[in-house]
Design a protein around this motif. Structure first.
Motif, PDB file in Angstrom:
ATOM      1  N   ASN A  31       0.831  -1.208   0.000  1.00 46.31           N
ATOM      2  CA  ASN A  31       0.000   0.000   0.000  1.00 46.31           C
ATOM      3  C   ASN A  31       0.867   1.260   0.000  1.00 46.31           C
ATOM      4  OD1 ASN A  31      -2.391   1.482   0.024  1.00 46.31           O
ATOM      5  ND2 ASN A  31      -2.436   1.540   2.244  1.00 46.31           N
ATOM      6  N   LYS A  32       1.926   1.244   0.777  1.00 50.75           N
ATOM      7  CA  LYS A  32       2.837   2.392   0.856  1.00 50.75           C
ATOM      8  C   LYS A  32       3.481   2.671  -0.506  1.00 50.75           C
ATOM      9  CE  LYS A  32       7.051   3.052   3.239  1.00 50.75           C
ATOM     10  NZ  LYS A  32       7.904   2.721   4.362  1.00 50.75           N
ATOM     11  N   VAL A  33       3.911   1.632  -1.195  1.00 53.02           N
ATOM     12  CA  VAL A  33       4.534   1.789  -2.512  1.00 53.02           C
ATOM     13  C   VAL A  33       3.521   2.327  -3.529  1.00 53.02           C
ATOM     14  CG1 VAL A  33       5.542   0.507  -4.448  1.00 53.02           C
ATOM     15  CG2 VAL A  33       6.319   0.055  -2.128  1.00 53.02           C
ATOM     16  N   ILE A  34       2.301   1.812  -3.496  1.00 55.62           N
ATOM     17  CA  ILE A  34       1.268   2.282  -4.424  1.00 55.62           C
ATOM     18  C   ILE A  34       0.956   3.748  -4.174  1.00 55.62           C
ATOM     19  CG2 ILE A  34      -1.189   2.046  -5.042  1.00 55.62           C
ATOM     20  CD1 ILE A  34      -0.768  -1.011  -4.652  1.00 55.62           C
ATOM     21  N   ARG A  35       0.846   4.135  -2.905  1.00 59.77           N
ATOM     22  CA  ARG A  35       0.607   5.551  -2.602  1.00 59.77           C
ATOM     23  C   ARG A  35       1.757   6.415  -3.096  1.00 59.77           C
ATOM     24  NH1 ARG A  35      -0.310   4.408   2.930  1.00 59.77           N
ATOM     25  NH2 ARG A  35       1.198   6.039   3.336  1.00 59.77           N
ATOM     26  N   LYS A  36       2.989   5.957  -2.902  1.00 59.51           N
ATOM     27  CA  LYS A  36       4.149   6.733  -3.334  1.00 59.51           C
ATOM     28  C   LYS A  36       4.191   6.862  -4.853  1.00 59.51           C
ATOM     29  CE  LYS A  36       9.160   6.915  -3.096  1.00 59.51           C
ATOM     30  NZ  LYS A  36      10.375   6.227  -2.663  1.00 59.51           N
ATOM     31  N   LYS A  37       3.985   5.742  -5.572  1.00 61.91           N
ATOM     32  CA  LYS A  37       4.036   5.765  -7.033  1.00 61.91           C
ATOM     33  C   LYS A  37       2.902   6.593  -7.627  1.00 61.91           C
ATOM     34  CE  LYS A  37       6.566   1.506  -7.875  1.00 61.91           C
ATOM     35  NZ  LYS A  37       6.543   0.180  -8.509  1.00 61.91           N
ATOM     36  N   SER A  38       1.772   6.666  -6.932  1.00 67.35           N
ATOM     37  CA  SER A  38       0.628   7.438  -7.441  1.00 67.35           C
ATOM     38  C   SER A  38       0.603   8.856  -6.870  1.00 67.35           C
ATOM     39  CB  SER A  38      -0.684   6.730  -7.098  1.00 67.35           C
ATOM     40  OG  SER A  38      -0.939   6.780  -5.709  1.00 67.35           O
ATOM     41  N   GLU A  39       1.675   9.243  -6.197  1.00 62.30           N
ATOM     42  CA  GLU A  39       1.776  10.571  -5.580  1.00 62.30           C
ATOM     43  C   GLU A  39       0.601  10.822  -4.634  1.00 62.30           C
ATOM     44  OE1 GLU A  39       2.239  13.166  -8.937  1.00 62.30           O
ATOM     45  OE2 GLU A  39       4.304  12.508  -9.248  1.00 62.30           O
ATOM     46  N   ASN A  40       0.305   9.824  -3.797  1.00 59.57           N
ATOM     47  CA  ASN A  40      -0.746   9.867  -2.773  1.00 59.57           C
ATOM     48  C   ASN A  40      -2.162  10.024  -3.315  1.00 59.57           C
ATOM     49  OD1 ASN A  40       0.860   9.482  -0.442  1.00 59.57           O
ATOM     50  ND2 ASN A  40       1.578  11.577  -0.647  1.00 59.57           N
ATOM     51  N   ARG A  41      -2.371   9.707  -4.576  1.00 59.72           N
ATOM     52  CA  ARG A  41      -3.728   9.799  -5.137  1.00 59.72           C
ATOM     53  C   ARG A  41      -4.531   8.534  -4.890  1.00 59.72           C
ATOM     54  NH1 ARG A  41      -2.235  11.547 -11.056  1.00 59.72           N
ATOM     55  NH2 ARG A  41      -0.584  10.110 -10.499  1.00 59.72           N
ATOM     56  N   TYR A  42      -3.858   7.378  -4.707  1.00 64.64           N
ATOM     57  CA  TYR A  42      -4.558   6.116  -4.542  1.00 64.64           C
ATOM     58  C   TYR A  42      -3.964   5.342  -3.388  1.00 64.64           C
ATOM     59  CZ  TYR A  42      -5.813   7.456  -9.224  1.00 64.64           C
ATOM     60  OH  TYR A  42      -6.237   8.175 -10.293  1.00 64.64           O
ATOM     61  N   GLU A  43      -4.823   4.620  -2.714  1.00 64.17           N
ATOM     62  CA  GLU A  43      -4.363   3.688  -1.689  1.00 64.17           C
ATOM     63  C   GLU A  43      -5.316   2.505  -1.669  1.00 64.17           C
ATOM     64  OE1 GLU A  43      -4.989   4.520   2.590  1.00 64.17           O
ATOM     65  OE2 GLU A  43      -5.739   6.431   1.859  1.00 64.17           O
ATOM     66  N   LEU A  44      -4.797   1.379  -1.308  1.00 65.77           N
ATOM     67  CA  LEU A  44      -5.624   0.185  -1.204  1.00 65.77           C
ATOM     68  C   LEU A  44      -6.334   0.210   0.127  1.00 65.77           C
ATOM     69  CD1 LEU A  44      -3.109  -2.461  -2.530  1.00 65.77           C
ATOM     70  CD2 LEU A  44      -4.933  -1.322  -3.789  1.00 65.77           C
ATOM     71  N   LYS A  45      -7.590  -0.138   0.099  1.00 61.04           N
ATOM     72  CA  LYS A  45      -8.372  -0.186   1.331  1.00 61.04           C
ATOM     73  C   LYS A  45      -8.750  -1.633   1.607  1.00 61.04           C
ATOM     74  CE  LYS A  45      -9.728   4.402   0.960  1.00 61.04           C
ATOM     75  NZ  LYS A  45      -9.886   5.444   1.736  1.00 61.04           N
ATOM     76  N   GLU A  46      -8.773  -1.973   2.861  1.00 60.96           N
ATOM     77  CA  GLU A  46      -9.150  -3.327   3.250  1.00 60.96           C
ATOM     78  C   GLU A  46     -10.634  -3.528   2.970  1.00 60.96           C
ATOM     79  OE1 GLU A  46      -9.385  -5.950   7.295  1.00 60.96           O
ATOM     80  OE2 GLU A  46      -7.949  -4.330   7.186  1.00 60.96           O
ATOM     81  N   THR A  47     -10.954  -4.631   2.333  1.00 65.00           N
ATOM     82  CA  THR A  47     -12.359  -4.920   2.056  1.00 65.00           C
ATOM     83  C   THR A  47     -12.940  -5.769   3.164  1.00 65.00           C
ATOM     84  OG1 THR A  47     -11.802  -6.881   0.780  1.00 65.00           O
ATOM     85  CG2 THR A  47     -12.027  -4.826  -0.438  1.00 65.00           C
ATOM     86  N   LYS A  48     -14.208  -5.577   3.402  1.00 73.26           N
ATOM     87  CA  LYS A  48     -14.903  -6.370   4.430  1.00 73.26           C
ATOM     88  C   LYS A  48     -15.735  -7.410   3.721  1.00 73.26           C
ATOM     89  CE  LYS A  48     -14.982  -2.550   7.592  1.00 73.26           C
ATOM     90  NZ  LYS A  48     -15.777  -1.617   8.336  1.00 73.26           N
ATOM     91  N   LYS A  49     -15.614  -8.641   4.152  1.00 73.06           N
ATOM     92  CA  LYS A  49     -16.367  -9.729   3.518  1.00 73.06           C
ATOM     93  C   LYS A  49     -17.364 -10.291   4.495  1.00 73.06           C
ATOM     94  CE  LYS A  49     -12.930 -10.979   0.211  1.00 73.06           C
ATOM     95  NZ  LYS A  49     -12.241 -12.010  -0.457  1.00 73.06           N
TER      96      LYS A  49
END
Length: 49
Positions: A31-49
């Motif tokens: 999640n940290k890498v995705i936020r960094k690569k997207s310049e804090n525009r996207y982050e993964l959120k935990e899904t509830k099942k």
């Protein structure tokens, strides 16, 4: 070109697998890498099942 949240959601597994191809990592780090690569525009959120 703008990337919508729906587009990101539909490719979440691909994004995670691409990151894991780089090196082994865990959820928080991915999640940290995705936020960094997207310049804090996207982050993964935990899904509830």
């Amino acid at each position: 070109m703008s990337i919508t949240a729906d587009l990101i959601r539909s490719h979440t597994e691909t994004i995670i697998l691409a990151q894991l191809l780089q090196h082994d990592s865990y959820g928080y780090e991915i999640n940290k890498v995705i936020r960094k690569k997207s310049e804090n525009r996207y982050e993964l959120k935990e899904t509830k099942k």
